[in-house]
Motif scaffolding. Structure first.
Motif, PDB file in Angstrom:
ATOM      1  N   SER A 196       0.834  -1.197   0.000  1.00 41.15           N
ATOM      2  CA  SER A 196       0.000   0.000   0.000  1.00 41.15           C
ATOM      3  C   SER A 196       0.872   1.250   0.000  1.00 41.15           C
ATOM      4  O   SER A 196       1.860   1.339   0.736  1.00 41.15           O
ATOM      5  CB  SER A 196      -0.905   0.019   1.237  1.00 41.15           C
ATOM      6  OG  SER A 196      -1.538   1.274   1.362  1.00 41.15           O
TER       7      SER A 196
ATOM      8  N   TYR B  11      -6.238   0.123  -5.508  1.00 42.40           N
ATOM      9  CA  TYR B  11      -6.129  -1.340  -5.484  1.00 42.40           C
ATOM     10  C   TYR B  11      -6.676  -1.951  -4.193  1.00 42.40           C
ATOM     11  O   TYR B  11      -7.276  -3.016  -4.211  1.00 42.40           O
ATOM     12  CB  TYR B  11      -4.663  -1.722  -5.684  1.00 42.40           C
ATOM     13  CG  TYR B  11      -4.378  -3.191  -5.742  1.00 42.40           C
ATOM     14  CD1 TYR B  11      -4.575  -3.910  -6.915  1.00 42.40           C
ATOM     15  CD2 TYR B  11      -3.881  -3.865  -4.635  1.00 42.40           C
ATOM     16  CE1 TYR B  11      -4.288  -5.263  -6.983  1.00 42.40           C
ATOM     17  CE2 TYR B  11      -3.595  -5.222  -4.693  1.00 42.40           C
ATOM     18  CZ  TYR B  11      -3.803  -5.912  -5.868  1.00 42.40           C
ATOM     19  OH  TYR B  11      -3.514  -7.252  -5.942  1.00 42.40           O
TER      20      TYR B  11
ATOM     21  N   ARG C   1       2.325   1.521 -10.319  1.00 42.86           N
ATOM     22  CA  ARG C   1       1.288   1.739  -9.297  1.00 42.86           C
ATOM     23  C   ARG C   1      -0.029   1.221  -9.836  1.00 42.86           C
ATOM     24  O   ARG C   1      -0.297   1.312 -11.031  1.00 42.86           O
ATOM     25  CB  ARG C   1       1.145   3.213  -8.945  1.00 42.86           C
ATOM     26  CG  ARG C   1       2.288   3.698  -8.082  1.00 42.86           C
ATOM     27  CD  ARG C   1       1.959   5.037  -7.468  1.00 42.86           C
ATOM     28  NE  ARG C   1       3.081   5.435  -6.633  1.00 42.86           N
ATOM     29  CZ  ARG C   1       2.948   5.841  -5.397  1.00 42.86           C
ATOM     30  NH1 ARG C   1       1.768   5.968  -4.857  1.00 42.86           N
ATOM     31  NH2 ARG C   1       4.005   6.178  -4.692  1.00 42.86           N
ATOM     32  N   ARG C   2      -0.849   0.731  -8.920  1.00 39.20           N
ATOM     33  CA  ARG C   2      -2.198   0.291  -9.254  1.00 39.20           C
ATOM     34  C   ARG C   2      -3.163   1.151  -8.453  1.00 39.20           C
ATOM     35  O   ARG C   2      -3.356   0.927  -7.256  1.00 39.20           O
ATOM     36  CB  ARG C   2      -2.374  -1.187  -8.929  1.00 39.20           C
ATOM     37  CG  ARG C   2      -1.477  -2.057  -9.787  1.00 39.20           C
ATOM     38  CD  ARG C   2      -1.786  -3.522  -9.647  1.00 39.20           C
ATOM     39  NE  ARG C   2      -1.000  -4.244 -10.626  1.00 39.20           N
ATOM     40  CZ  ARG C   2      -0.258  -5.290 -10.348  1.00 39.20           C
ATOM     41  NH1 ARG C   2      -0.203  -5.770  -9.126  1.00 39.20           N
ATOM     42  NH2 ARG C   2       0.422  -5.888 -11.290  1.00 39.20           N
ATOM     43  N   PRO C   3      -3.772   2.148  -9.087  1.00 34.46           N
ATOM     44  CA  PRO C   3      -4.640   3.082  -8.373  1.00 34.46           C
ATOM     45  C   PRO C   3      -5.844   2.381  -7.725  1.00 34.46           C
ATOM     46  O   PRO C   3      -6.457   1.499  -8.331  1.00 34.46           O
ATOM     47  CB  PRO C   3      -5.118   4.050  -9.463  1.00 34.46           C
ATOM     48  CG  PRO C   3      -4.110   3.914 -10.559  1.00 34.46           C
ATOM     49  CD  PRO C   3      -3.635   2.497 -10.503  1.00 34.46           C
TER      50      PRO C   3
ATOM     51  N   SER D 244      -6.537   2.837  -1.304  1.00 37.95           N
ATOM     52  CA  SER D 244      -5.148   3.271  -1.489  1.00 37.95           C
ATOM     53  C   SER D 244      -4.543   2.558  -2.695  1.00 37.95           C
ATOM     54  O   SER D 244      -4.986   1.484  -3.105  1.00 37.95           O
ATOM     55  CB  SER D 244      -4.316   3.005  -0.233  1.00 37.95           C
ATOM     56  OG  SER D 244      -4.197   1.620   0.016  1.00 37.95           O
ATOM     57  N   ASP D 245      -3.536   3.194  -3.267  1.00 35.34           N
ATOM     58  CA  ASP D 245      -2.825   2.619  -4.408  1.00 35.34           C
ATOM     59  C   ASP D 245      -1.918   1.489  -3.951  1.00 35.34           C
ATOM     60  O   ASP D 245      -1.369   1.518  -2.841  1.00 35.34           O
ATOM     61  CB  ASP D 245      -1.951   3.674  -5.082  1.00 35.34           C
ATOM     62  CG  ASP D 245      -2.746   4.775  -5.743  1.00 35.34           C
ATOM     63  OD1 ASP D 245      -3.988   4.683  -5.808  1.00 35.34           O
ATOM     64  OD2 ASP D 245      -2.104   5.751  -6.193  1.00 35.34           O
TER      65      ASP D 245
END
Length: 155
Positions: free
Chosen positions: A111, A135, A131-133, A140-141
């Motif tokens: 995170s 997620y 990054r995985r927006p 949180s990313d």
């Protein structure tokens, strides 16, 4: 840490790992069935860190082609900042590098809000690659981190 013993996890460790999961991850904790699968499943490396025969930490990786995914590292809050996570990570990296066909890298997601974990992984040589927006459940990313495992490879 001289009293720490690291060993492969097995089915007898499921209960202790489930208790740590619940303590550390709450609603995001792995179920009993998931813990058993992660500790004993094919392509997994599952380690436990024990002090006085009590499981105080665990780590799980999974081989995935030319990478190894670091799925989980958990340390009982009473034993944090003692170097246990670093010892477990070192053992996992050595194991991956010693494979017949070593993977190119170790990957993980953390995170963006978990500054302590991000600092730990950065100090261990991981670098951000993506990054995985939104997620995580809290929106949180996920920060995707990579550690090269082959000699001479950079991020």
């Amino acid at each position: 840490m001289s009293d720490l013993q690291v060993r492969p996890a097995d089915v007898a460790d499921v209960g202790a790992v489930v208790m740590l999961e619940e303590k550390l991850f709450g609603v995001d904790a792995w179920s009993v069935e998931s813990v058993e699968e992660e500790l004993t499943g094919a392509g997994r490396l599952a380690l436990v860190g024990c002090v006085d025969h009590e499981v105080v930490a665990y780590l799980v990786t999974m081989e995935a082609g030319d990478v190894v995914d670091l799925l989980r590292v958990g340390v009982d809050p009473a034993w944090r900042r003692c170097g246990i996570a670093g010892v477990l990570l070192d053992v996992a990296v050595e194991h991956a590098q010693g494979a017949a066909v070593p993977p190119d890298a170790m990957l993980l997601e953390v995170s963006a809000l978990n500054e302590g974990a991000r600092a730990f992984y950065q100090a261990a040589g991981f670098g951000e690659i993506s990054r995985r927006p939104g997620y995580y459940r809290d929106d949180s990313d996920a920060v995707v981190l990579r550690l090269p495992l082959t000699a001479g490879e950079d991020l």
